[in-house]
Design a protein around this motif. Structure first.
Motif, PDB file in Angstrom:
ATOM      1  N   ARG A  46      10.825  48.252  52.042  1.00 37.86           N
ATOM      2  CA  ARG A  46      11.212  47.473  50.874  1.00 37.86           C
ATOM      3  C   ARG A  46      12.110  48.286  49.963  1.00 37.86           C
ATOM      4  NH1 ARG A  46       5.109  45.223  49.688  1.00 37.86           N
ATOM      5  NH2 ARG A  46       4.897  43.991  51.577  1.00 37.86           N
ATOM      6  N   LEU A  47      13.320  48.564  50.411  1.00 37.20           N
ATOM      7  CA  LEU A  47      14.296  49.303  49.631  1.00 37.20           C
ATOM      8  C   LEU A  47      15.414  48.358  49.223  1.00 37.20           C
ATOM      9  CD1 LEU A  47      14.656  52.582  51.707  1.00 37.20           C
ATOM     10  CD2 LEU A  47      13.798  52.433  49.390  1.00 37.20           C
ATOM     11  N   PRO A  48      15.935  48.521  48.018  1.00 38.43           N
ATOM     12  CA  PRO A  48      17.113  47.724  47.672  1.00 38.43           C
ATOM     13  C   PRO A  48      18.254  48.088  48.603  1.00 38.43           C
ATOM     14  CG  PRO A  48      16.730  49.469  46.061  1.00 38.43           C
ATOM     15  CD  PRO A  48      15.528  49.437  46.954  1.00 38.43           C
ATOM     16  N   ASP A  49      19.091  47.124  48.967  1.00 43.99           N
ATOM     17  CA  ASP A  49      20.164  47.370  49.921  1.00 43.99           C
ATOM     18  C   ASP A  49      21.323  48.053  49.188  1.00 43.99           C
ATOM     19  OD1 ASP A  49      21.953  47.420  51.959  1.00 43.99           O
ATOM     20  OD2 ASP A  49      21.570  45.368  52.625  1.00 43.99           O
ATOM     21  N   LEU A  50      21.186  49.378  49.038  1.00 43.30           N
ATOM     22  CA  LEU A  50      22.190  50.143  48.308  1.00 43.30           C
ATOM     23  C   LEU A  50      23.535  50.124  49.016  1.00 43.30           C
ATOM     24  CD1 LEU A  50      20.013  53.236  47.295  1.00 43.30           C
ATOM     25  CD2 LEU A  50      20.392  51.127  46.025  1.00 43.30           C
ATOM     26  N   ILE A  51      23.521  50.087  50.337  1.00 44.64           N
ATOM     27  CA  ILE A  51      24.769  50.103  51.096  1.00 44.64           C
ATOM     28  C   ILE A  51      25.545  48.804  50.875  1.00 44.64           C
ATOM     29  CG2 ILE A  51      25.734  50.158  53.426  1.00 44.64           C
ATOM     30  CD1 ILE A  51      23.434  52.010  54.213  1.00 44.64           C
ATOM     31  N   ALA A  52      24.863  47.674  51.031  1.00 48.32           N
ATOM     32  CA  ALA A  52      25.530  46.383  50.828  1.00 48.32           C
ATOM     33  C   ALA A  52      26.022  46.238  49.391  1.00 48.32           C
ATOM     34  CB  ALA A  52      24.573  45.246  51.185  1.00 48.32           C
ATOM     35  N   ARG A  53      25.245  46.737  48.448  1.00 46.80           N
ATOM     36  CA  ARG A  53      25.645  46.642  47.037  1.00 46.80           C
ATOM     37  C   ARG A  53      26.928  47.442  46.789  1.00 46.80           C
ATOM     38  NH1 ARG A  53      21.392  48.934  42.862  1.00 46.80           N
ATOM     39  NH2 ARG A  53      20.087  47.453  44.010  1.00 46.80           N
ATOM     40  N   ALA A  54      27.002  48.661  47.349  1.00 45.93           N
ATOM     41  CA  ALA A  54      28.186  49.495  47.148  1.00 45.93           C
ATOM     42  C   ALA A  54      29.418  48.866  47.785  1.00 45.93           C
ATOM     43  CB  ALA A  54      27.940  50.894  47.736  1.00 45.93           C
ATOM     44  N   VAL A  55      29.260  48.302  48.978  1.00 48.04           N
ATOM     45  CA  VAL A  55      30.387  47.656  49.646  1.00 48.04           C
ATOM     46  C   VAL A  55      30.872  46.459  48.840  1.00 48.04           C
ATOM     47  CG1 VAL A  55      31.069  46.362  51.706  1.00 48.04           C
ATOM     48  CG2 VAL A  55      29.737  48.469  51.942  1.00 48.04           C
ATOM     49  N   HIS A  56      29.938  45.670  48.355  1.00 46.47           N
ATOM     50  CA  HIS A  56      30.298  44.493  47.551  1.00 46.47           C
ATOM     51  C   HIS A  56      31.061  44.913  46.297  1.00 46.47           C
ATOM     52  CE1 HIS A  56      29.937  40.565  45.592  1.00 46.47           C
ATOM     53  NE2 HIS A  56      29.495  41.207  44.517  1.00 46.47           N
TER      54      HIS A  56
END
Length: 557
Positions: free
Chosen positions: A245-255
């Motif tokens: 249950r981790l926030p999707d830091l990768i998707a957030r940065a790409v967005h």
């Protein structure tokens, strides 16, 4: 006539380095004020890993040292004020409102929720809203609650404002959730026992005025046996059910990068590659919450791991291969150059030493430890068809090698491999207790993001993830680009593991009857023959892809 202007300017700017409290006190001061590393890091303009390094033995320098000293001195003064029972006041004499900083600005990064909500990291009730998600302020709070212990004597009634507790939700075995009391709250009653059907645990009460800040236990609820005061339980590793249950830091940065560049992929990729190192460290911080081992300590290192000059190297040999078959079979051969996918990503799963390296002598090796070793390597009699596992080293005599190289040589000296060589002779070692799981959660998240990007033909995310793990490995040693981890031993070990993995693939092809033509670097393997009977083609981490196909005649390309 000598110009003294430059000297005067130098002396004018010179000043003594500000003193810092001892390492052990730094964490205690932060935790006594119920501040997380993330909060302190944000205020100082650094990452949580950097703060953790300062709390485990590493000292900052320059202007950031002065800022950190200012924070620590202020924390000491704040604790002294709280111990004396005097609430802090704003310049106009009024107590600051809850949810507002001392400067009067809303604390958007630390909003107190009206009711507990599931933490985005662990799922347990959290009382703060951080960066858009319900979260625990301290990583230790994300660990599962420890079993309840019998409670001890009640706290003295003259305690200063401290902690109030909330019982766990019905049907759960979690202990009471501890939340900071309002600044203007007087010491209140202890928490009520958990509702029927739940596992009751000791409740936290305010600490006495003459004690250091922290919770103390009160008598157990009726119907339970009282015992000695319970000692604080150490943080426990989170269960596998909560680790995902981790926030999707990768998707957030790409967005964010695509939005900042109006969807233009090229500048978005360039921006993400520039920030790959700090973003990898932030992801690692999120992955390590609740883990047993701290990865940002900077233990003292032996001289063999220190560079001899600014652009020189240390004494460790990584066994990087650069081998071409000296005498290929006569005739014309179709050779396929294969690319091993995610070589460094796979190599993150390796035995890494956890603590400070300890010196030992003698031809002794423990499988429970890892590090670097001074060995006399065995002779290699198979250069005609397989590269030397030690790489292209021409100098005779002992050499410092890493744990993966040593273990490979020991493995090749067993009956399962022929043996192909004699065992290496160990003269000295610098080792510590080890684990293969140190970066496993981090590796799995990067692997899953890579595979998802491939499946969705998402070039931006794919290039971003590749930069994260490759730069993470290459800068964890003595690098100006990543000052949060200084473990050149880990860097050497991970790189060597990539080379070992490549050598084992070459050996697998050789034992399957294929002709190995070249083995290069971390990920390049040239094979003559039907390589698809041995390897699976694709872009996954466990697969290989075709880099080139060429004809080779009598050993000359």
């Amino acid at each position: 006539m000598t110009d003294y202007t430059a000297i005067d300017a130098l002396l004018a700017d010179a000043r003594r380095q500000v003193e810092l409290p001892p390492t052990a006190q730094r964490r205690a001061l932060r935790e006594a004020l119920d501040l997380s590393r993330t909060q302190v890091a944000k205020a100082l303009g650094v990452s949580p890993s950097t703060v953790a390094g300062w709390e485990t033995g590493r000292d900052p320098s320059g202007e950031i040292r002065e800022k950190y000293a200012y924070f620590l001195n202020g924390a000491q003064e704040k604790l002294r004020t709280l111990t004396e029972g005097t609430p802090p006041h704003t310049p106009d004499g009024s107590a600051p409102e809850r949810g507002t900083s001392q400067a009067g600005t809303p604390a958007d990064d630390d909003t107190i929720l009206p009711a507990p909500q599931p933490c985005i990291l662990c799922g347990a009730p959290a009382t703060h809203h951080v960066e858009g998600y319900p979260q625990h302020l301290d990583p230790a709070d994300c660990a599962p609650a420890s079993p309840a212990s019998p409670a001890g004597p009640a706290a003295t009634p003259d305690a200063s404002p401290g902690l109030v507790t909330t019982p766990a939700p019905p049907g759960t075995c979690a202990g009471p959730v501890t939340t900071p009391a309002p600044a203007d709250a007087s010491p209140g009653p202890a928490a009520t026992p958990a509702p029927p059907g739940t596992c009751a645990g000791p409740a936290a009460a305010p600490a006495p005025t003459d004690a250091s800040p922290g919770p103390v236990t009160i008598p157990a609820p009726p119907g339970t046996s009282a015992g000695p005061a319970a000692a604080p339980a150490p943080p426990r590793r989170r269960s596998p059910q909560t680790q995902g249950r981790l926030p999707d830091l990768i998707a957030r940065a790409v967005h964010e990068a695509l939005a900042a560049h109006d969807g233009d992929m090229r500048p978005a990729i360039a921006e993400l590659q520039r920030r790959a190192i700090p973003d990898a460290m932030a992801l690692l911080d999120a992955c390590r919450i609740g883990a047993r081992y701290d990865i940002v300590g900077h233990p003292p290192l032996p001289d063999i791991l220190r560079k001899k000059s600014a652009h020189g190297a240390d004494d460790v040999w990584e066994a990087r291969p650069h081998w071409t078959r000296p005498d290929p079979p006569a005739g014309t051969h179709e050779v396929t150059a294969l690319d091993i996918n995610g070589a460094y990503l796979s190599a993150l799963k390796t035995h890494l030493p956890l603590g400070a390296l300890e010196h030992s002598t003698g031809n002794v090796h423990s499988r429970r430890r890892a590090g670097i070793h001074l060995i006399t390597p065995p002779d290699w009699d198979h250069h005609a068809h397989l590269p030397n596992p030690l790489g292209n080293r021409d100098e005779p005599g002992p050499v410092w090698v890493t744990e993966p190289t040593l273990r490979l040589l020991q493995r090749l000296a067993t009956d399962a491999y022929g043996p192909l060589c004699d065992p290496p002779v160990i003269h000295e070692s610098w080792t510590s207790g080890s684990t293969e799981q140190l970066f496993e959660k981090f590796r799995q998240i990067l692997r899953d993001a890579r595979e998802k990007a491939i499946a969705e033909d998402d070039e931006v995310t794919l290039e971003y993830v590749k930069s994260m793990y490759s730069k993470f490995v290459s800068t964890m040693g003595e690098s100006n680009f990543n000052r949060e981890i200084y473990r050149p031993d880990w860097m050497h070990i991970i790189r060597s593991q990539a080379f070992v993995n490549l050598w084992l693939k070459a050996h697998k092809a050789h034992t399957a009857g294929l002709t190995v033509m070249r083995v290069l670097g971390t990920d390049e393997l040239h094979i003559a023959g039907d390589w698809r009977t041995v390897f699976t083609e694709g872009r996954g981490v466990s697969q290989v892809k075709v880099k080139d196909v060429y004809d080779l005649q009598t050993g000359a390309r």
